[in-house]
Design an enzyme around this catalytic site. Structure first.
Site, mmCIF file in Angstrom:
data_model
loop_
_atom_site.group_PDB
_atom_site.id
_atom_site.type_symbol
_atom_site.label_atom_id
_atom_site.label_comp_id
_atom_site.label_asym_id
_atom_site.label_seq_id
_atom_site.Cartn_x
_atom_site.Cartn_y
_atom_site.Cartn_z
ATOM 1 N N ASN A 1 0.837 -1.199 0.000
ATOM 2 C CA ASN A 1 0.000 0.000 0.000
ATOM 3 C C ASN A 1 0.875 1.253 0.000
ATOM 4 O OD1 ASN A 1 0.392 -0.294 3.070
ATOM 5 N ND2 ASN A 1 -1.022 -1.962 2.584
ATOM 6 N N SER B 1 -8.205 -1.001 -0.065
ATOM 7 C CA SER B 1 -7.945 -2.390 0.323
ATOM 8 C C SER B 1 -8.354 -3.344 -0.798
ATOM 9 C CB SER B 1 -8.774 -2.674 1.583
ATOM 10 O OG SER B 1 -8.581 -3.985 2.001
ATOM 11 N N GLY B 2 -7.498 -4.329 -1.061
ATOM 12 C CA GLY B 2 -7.872 -5.444 -1.937
ATOM 13 C C GLY B 2 -8.130 -5.129 -3.399
ATOM 14 N N GLU C 1 -3.779 -1.448 6.187
ATOM 15 C CA GLU C 1 -2.623 -0.931 6.931
ATOM 16 C C GLU C 1 -2.676 0.579 7.138
ATOM 17 O OE1 GLU C 1 -1.029 -2.973 8.453
ATOM 18 O OE2 GLU C 1 -0.426 -4.721 7.285
ATOM 19 N N HIS D 1 6.188 -5.843 -0.287
ATOM 20 C CA HIS D 1 6.576 -7.213 0.075
ATOM 21 C C HIS D 1 7.736 -7.613 -0.843
ATOM 22 C CE1 HIS D 1 2.180 -8.173 1.564
ATOM 23 N NE2 HIS D 1 2.785 -7.250 2.297
#
Ligand SMILES: [Zn+2]
Length: 220
Positions: free
Chosen positions: A28, A47-48, A78, A99
């Site tokens: 994010n 989100s998502g 987050e 990530h």
């Protein structure tokens, strides 16, 4: 409203995905700015959502308590992590959570990256710590990350990923790449069986430079 801030967040999120720092809908990005009344607000990815099909108006505007001010979608899980950083790091206006592969290897191993490279110390501010694990979206994770980040511009999150911050989006993105490059080099040096730290005097001079440029106690 806040079209330019939303575009900046969207473009950074798409770049984050293209560079392989995340897969799918993970990670994010946020940007802090002042609204016309002078109140601080944050533009953050929803989100998502997949980044390649994300639209400008999918970016959500929240206040520093995470309350939605504008946008139809749910802000990132987050969000408390981002607002937690903005609350204590007054000069930070952009946060990128990724990530990344090499940073995540270090985060899984739970190894702090010591000061090994000049650019790491002058720009990230020294060692890259690993924040203790907590569940995604929890206040504990936000607290752990804020504490382990400290005054520096990048931190790893145990068994999860990485956070990079900057005074603006471009700078946060640079920190993101620099942290990943540093992690990659550290892993390779460990594999060779030898890691030489920067000489203490050099690290001291470089940290003083970092504090002068990025330090929270400095004006500007
Ligand atoms: Zn994550």
């Amino acid at each position: 409203m806040w079209e330019s801030q939303k575009i900046e967040v969207l473009e950074a999120a798409q770049q984050m995905c293209q560079e392989g720092f995340v897969v799918g809908t993970s990670g994010n990005v946020s940007l802090r700015f002042k609204d016309p009344e002078g109140q601080e607000a944050v533009a953050i990815t929803p989100s998502g959502c997949h980044y390649d099909t994300m639209k400008t108006n999918d970016i959500v505007i929240v206040d520093l308590e995470g309350q939605r001010l504008e946008g139809e979608l749910t802000p990132s899980i987050e969000t408390t992590l981002h607002t937690g950083i903005y609350k204590v790091r007054k000069k930070v206006n952009a946060v990128i959570h990724t990530h990344p592969v090499y940073g995540s290897i270090i985060a899984v191993a739970g190894l702090e990256i010591p000061g090994i490279l000049d650019d790491q110390v002058t720009q990230i501010g020294g060692e890259i710590r690993v924040a203790p694990y907590a569940i995604s979206g929890s206040p504990e994770l936000a607290a752990n990350v804020v504490a382990s980040l400290g005054p520096r511009n990048a931190v790893l999150m145990a068994n999860h990923g990485a956070i990079a911050v900057g005074r603006n989006m471009r700078e946060a993105f640079t920190m993101c790449k620099l942290a990943e490059k540093t992690a990659r080099i550290f892993i390779s040096a460990l594999a060779l069986g030898k890691v030489n730290l920067l000489p203490a005097e050099a690290a001291e001079v470089e940290k003083a430079y970092f504090n002068a440029v990025y330090g929270e106690s400095q004006r500007g």
